[in-house]
Design a protein around this motif. Structure first.
Motif, PDB file in Angstrom:
ATOM      1  N   LEU A 226     -30.450  15.143  -0.385  1.00 23.73           N
ATOM      2  CA  LEU A 226     -29.116  15.596  -0.011  1.00 23.73           C
ATOM      3  C   LEU A 226     -28.167  15.388  -1.172  1.00 23.73           C
ATOM      4  O   LEU A 226     -28.167  14.324  -1.799  1.00 23.73           O
ATOM      5  N   VAL A 227     -27.377  16.403  -1.472  1.00 20.17           N
ATOM      6  CA  VAL A 227     -26.281  16.313  -2.433  1.00 20.17           C
ATOM      7  C   VAL A 227     -25.020  16.674  -1.666  1.00 20.17           C
ATOM      8  O   VAL A 227     -24.928  17.762  -1.090  1.00 20.17           O
ATOM      9  N   SER A 228     -24.038  15.778  -1.638  1.00 17.14           N
ATOM     10  CA  SER A 228     -22.853  16.059  -0.845  1.00 17.14           C
ATOM     11  C   SER A 228     -21.652  15.295  -1.395  1.00 17.14           C
ATOM     12  O   SER A 228     -21.725  14.689  -2.474  1.00 17.14           O
ATOM     13  N   GLN A 229     -20.557  15.303  -0.637  1.00 18.54           N
ATOM     14  CA  GLN A 229     -19.323  14.638  -1.066  1.00 18.54           C
ATOM     15  C   GLN A 229     -18.619  14.002   0.131  1.00 18.54           C
ATOM     16  O   GLN A 229     -18.802  14.433   1.275  1.00 18.54           O
ATOM     17  N   LEU A 230     -17.816  12.990  -0.160  1.00 18.09           N
ATOM     18  CA  LEU A 230     -16.960  12.345   0.832  1.00 18.09           C
ATOM     19  C   LEU A 230     -15.511  12.701   0.530  1.00 18.09           C
ATOM     20  O   LEU A 230     -15.113  12.767  -0.641  1.00 18.09           O
ATOM     21  N   THR A 269     -17.221  22.292   9.276  1.00 19.14           N
ATOM     22  CA  THR A 269     -16.768  22.148  10.659  1.00 19.14           C
ATOM     23  C   THR A 269     -15.946  20.877  10.810  1.00 19.14           C
ATOM     24  O   THR A 269     -15.983  19.983   9.956  1.00 19.14           O
ATOM     25  N   ALA A 270     -15.227  20.799  11.919  1.00 17.42           N
ATOM     26  CA  ALA A 270     -14.424  19.606  12.180  1.00 17.42           C
ATOM     27  C   ALA A 270     -15.303  18.361  12.275  1.00 17.42           C
ATOM     28  O   ALA A 270     -14.937  17.283  11.802  1.00 17.42           O
ATOM     29  N   ALA A 271     -16.485  18.512  12.884  1.00 16.18           N
ATOM     30  CA  ALA A 271     -17.404  17.370  13.016  1.00 16.18           C
ATOM     31  C   ALA A 271     -17.909  16.915  11.658  1.00 16.18           C
ATOM     32  O   ALA A 271     -18.050  15.712  11.395  1.00 16.18           O
ATOM     33  N   GLN A 272     -18.199  17.858  10.781  1.00 23.45           N
ATOM     34  CA  GLN A 272     -18.661  17.501   9.441  1.00 23.45           C
ATOM     35  C   GLN A 272     -17.561  16.805   8.645  1.00 23.45           C
ATOM     36  O   GLN A 272     -17.807  15.787   7.988  1.00 23.45           O
ATOM     37  N   ILE A 273     -16.340  17.350   8.710  1.00 21.94           N
ATOM     38  CA  ILE A 273     -15.221  16.731   8.002  1.00 21.94           C
ATOM     39  C   ILE A 273     -14.977  15.313   8.510  1.00 21.94           C
ATOM     40  O   ILE A 273     -14.735  14.382   7.722  1.00 21.94           O
ATOM     41  N   ALA A 274     -15.061  15.125   9.816  1.00 20.59           N
ATOM     42  CA  ALA A 274     -14.844  13.791  10.394  1.00 20.59           C
ATOM     43  C   ALA A 274     -15.868  12.803   9.859  1.00 20.59           C
ATOM     44  O   ALA A 274     -15.541  11.651   9.560  1.00 20.59           O
ATOM     45  N   GLN A 275     -17.131  13.240   9.739  1.00 19.15           N
ATOM     46  CA  GLN A 275     -18.173  12.340   9.246  1.00 19.15           C
ATOM     47  C   GLN A 275     -18.062  12.135   7.740  1.00 19.15           C
ATOM     48  O   GLN A 275     -18.389  11.057   7.225  1.00 19.15           O
ATOM     49  N   GLN A 276     -17.595  13.142   7.016  1.00 16.19           N
ATOM     50  CA  GLN A 276     -17.465  13.039   5.565  1.00 16.19           C
ATOM     51  C   GLN A 276     -16.242  12.243   5.130  1.00 16.19           C
ATOM     52  O   GLN A 276     -16.102  11.939   3.945  1.00 16.19           O
ATOM     53  N   THR A 277     -15.377  11.924   6.072  1.00 15.48           N
ATOM     54  CA  THR A 277     -14.163  11.171   5.757  1.00 15.48           C
ATOM     55  C   THR A 277     -14.348   9.708   6.139  1.00 15.48           C
ATOM     56  O   THR A 277     -14.446   9.382   7.323  1.00 15.48           O
ATOM     57  N   PRO A 278     -14.442   8.801   5.188  1.00 18.56           N
ATOM     58  CA  PRO A 278     -14.638   7.380   5.516  1.00 18.56           C
ATOM     59  C   PRO A 278     -13.476   6.815   6.328  1.00 18.56           C
ATOM     60  O   PRO A 278     -12.324   7.255   6.195  1.00 18.56           O
ATOM     61  N   THR A 279     -13.796   5.853   7.163  1.00 16.80           N
ATOM     62  CA  THR A 279     -12.779   5.104   7.886  1.00 16.80           C
ATOM     63  C   THR A 279     -12.383   3.915   7.026  1.00 16.80           C
ATOM     64  O   THR A 279     -13.231   3.065   6.721  1.00 16.80           O
ATOM     65  N   LEU A 280     -11.114   3.856   6.617  1.00 15.41           N
ATOM     66  CA  LEU A 280     -10.661   2.811   5.699  1.00 15.41           C
ATOM     67  C   LEU A 280      -9.524   1.996   6.291  1.00 15.41           C
ATOM     68  O   LEU A 280      -8.682   2.521   7.024  1.00 15.41           O
ATOM     69  N   THR A 281      -9.525   0.710   5.963  1.00 18.92           N
ATOM     70  CA  THR A 281      -8.419  -0.176   6.312  1.00 18.92           C
ATOM     71  C   THR A 281      -8.040  -0.975   5.073  1.00 18.92           C
ATOM     72  O   THR A 281      -8.868  -1.185   4.178  1.00 18.92           O
ATOM     73  N   THR A 289     -11.131  -1.283   2.445  1.00 16.79           N
ATOM     74  CA  THR A 289     -12.523  -1.487   2.848  1.00 16.79           C
ATOM     75  C   THR A 289     -12.841  -0.490   3.954  1.00 16.79           C
ATOM     76  O   THR A 289     -12.006  -0.251   4.825  1.00 16.79           O
ATOM     77  N   GLY A 290     -14.026   0.079   3.915  1.00 11.26           N
ATOM     78  CA  GLY A 290     -14.354   1.032   4.960  1.00 11.26           C
ATOM     79  C   GLY A 290     -15.807   1.429   4.971  1.00 11.26           C
ATOM     80  O   GLY A 290     -16.652   0.828   4.282  1.00 11.26           O
ATOM     81  N   SER A 291     -16.116   2.448   5.768  1.00  8.61           N
ATOM     82  CA  SER A 291     -17.492   2.873   5.944  1.00  8.61           C
ATOM     83  C   SER A 291     -17.551   4.354   6.281  1.00  8.61           C
ATOM     84  O   SER A 291     -16.570   4.955   6.695  1.00  8.61           O
ATOM     85  N   ALA A 292     -18.743   4.898   6.101  1.00  6.69           N
ATOM     86  CA  ALA A 292     -19.007   6.285   6.475  1.00  6.69           C
ATOM     87  C   ALA A 292     -20.492   6.430   6.779  1.00  6.69           C
ATOM     88  O   ALA A 292     -21.331   5.664   6.289  1.00  6.69           O
ATOM     89  N   VAL A 293     -20.816   7.393   7.618  1.00  4.49           N
ATOM     90  CA  VAL A 293     -22.197   7.718   7.978  1.00  4.49           C
ATOM     91  C   VAL A 293     -22.634   8.929   7.177  1.00  4.49           C
ATOM     92  O   VAL A 293     -21.867   9.887   7.006  1.00  4.49           O
ATOM     93  N   ILE A 294     -23.859   8.873   6.672  1.00  4.18           N
ATOM     94  CA  ILE A 294     -24.458  10.017   5.985  1.00  4.18           C
ATOM     95  C   ILE A 294     -25.641  10.478   6.832  1.00  4.18           C
ATOM     96  O   ILE A 294     -26.620   9.756   6.982  1.00  4.18           O
TER      97      ILE A 294
END
Length: 298
Positions: A226-230, A269-281, A289-294
């Protein structure tokens, strides 16, 4: 010729025949009565109660009523749903062996020192540390075809531009910072310490990554699964780029771009964008600090 045979029924006369016929009729009436009573009479004779007798007078086999059984939902390795990350361009600055820089093949993946968690310092011919707001990011690689099960032993290569929008080994040719590889643990996770990248003209702030099935496979970008971006969260970008001294030009460039107009994220898609966007605090002073699912379809 012998005549001394034993007498048979038809030899005994009319009176005898009438007596036999009467006995047969009485027997048939008794059998008919027992058939009408059915099993109830047998049960009563064996000590059964009245309810038992009523339940069985139909003469058919009783069908038991099904009993509801609680269903246990299998536990999965992640609580949230996952989708397959879309394949994105690795851009002009991957340093994964797929293109050249200054006339030579650029491949940081075969260089000693590329496997590391903190990727802020250069590691080839320089020791310069990339400055900016610190970002610690945990990525979890999962199999979308197996209820989001963690994929362990996979290699993740990550890279991004510096705070001025330049990429090491290319537009910042003497540097090798902000690049690194980690191997996923039993939970499918890798953690990198980096900086919030700058925003250059025409692109939404982003982080590049490639995923390989093993560290051995990560010797050439041609073997990536997989080649992708966040995509960086908008609120974080706004806060970080407000410091125009540390991030020169980023606020202006960021004001001119949106996720929908971005030439990479715009058709997702909206679902893809949501997953590609890390959750940060965090904050600009303490760092984020944050995380994301690939998600990978294996």
């Amino acid at each position: 010729m012998r005549h001394d045979h034993e007498p048979e029924d038809h030899d005994l006369g009319l009176a005898h025949d009438l007596k036999v016929m009467g006995a047969m009729m009485a027997r048939r009436r008794a059998l008919k009565w027992f058939a009408g009573v059915g099993t109830a009479a047998v049960v009563a004779g064996c000590g059964g109660n009245e309810d038992d007798a009523v339940a069985l007078t139909s003469g058919t086999t009783a069908t038991p009523t099904p009993t509801a059984t609680a269903t246990t939902t299998p536990t999965t390795t992640t609580s949230a749903a996952c989708v397959a990350d879309p394949t994105e361009t690795n851009g002009p600055y991957p340093a994964d062996g797929t293109n050249t820089s200054s006339g030579a093949t650029s491949n940081a993946l075969t260089t000693s020192g590329i496997v590391r968690s903190d990727i802020r310092a250069s590691f080839i011919s320089s020791s310069t540390v990339a400055t900016g707001v610190q970002l610690t990011l945990t990525l979890k690689v999962v199999n979308v075809n197996a209820t989001c099960a963690a994929l362990s032993g996979y290699a993740v290569y990550i890279w991004m531009c510096d705070r001025s929008g330049k990429y090491s080994l290319y537009t910042a040719a003497t540097e090798s910072y902000l690049r690194g590889v980690q191997v996923t643990d039993a939970n499918g996770e890798v953690t990198f310490t980096m900086i919030v990248p700058g925003c250059y003209d025409g692109r939404w702030p982003h982080i590049h990554f490639e995923v390989f099935s093993s560290l051995t496979a990560a010797t050439s970008g041609r073997y990536a699964v997989l080649v992708s971006q966040l995509a960086l969260p908008s609120a974080v970008c706004t806060a970080v780029y407000a410091d125009t001294t540390t991030y020169p030009g980023s606020a202006t460039n960021f004001a001119r771009v949106s996720l929908s107009s971005d030439n990479v994220f715009g058709d997702n898609t909206a679902a893809q964008i949501a997953q590609q966007t890390p959750t940060l605090t965090g904050s600009t002073t303490a760092g984020y600090t944050g995380s994301a699912v690939i998600g990978i379809a294996r």
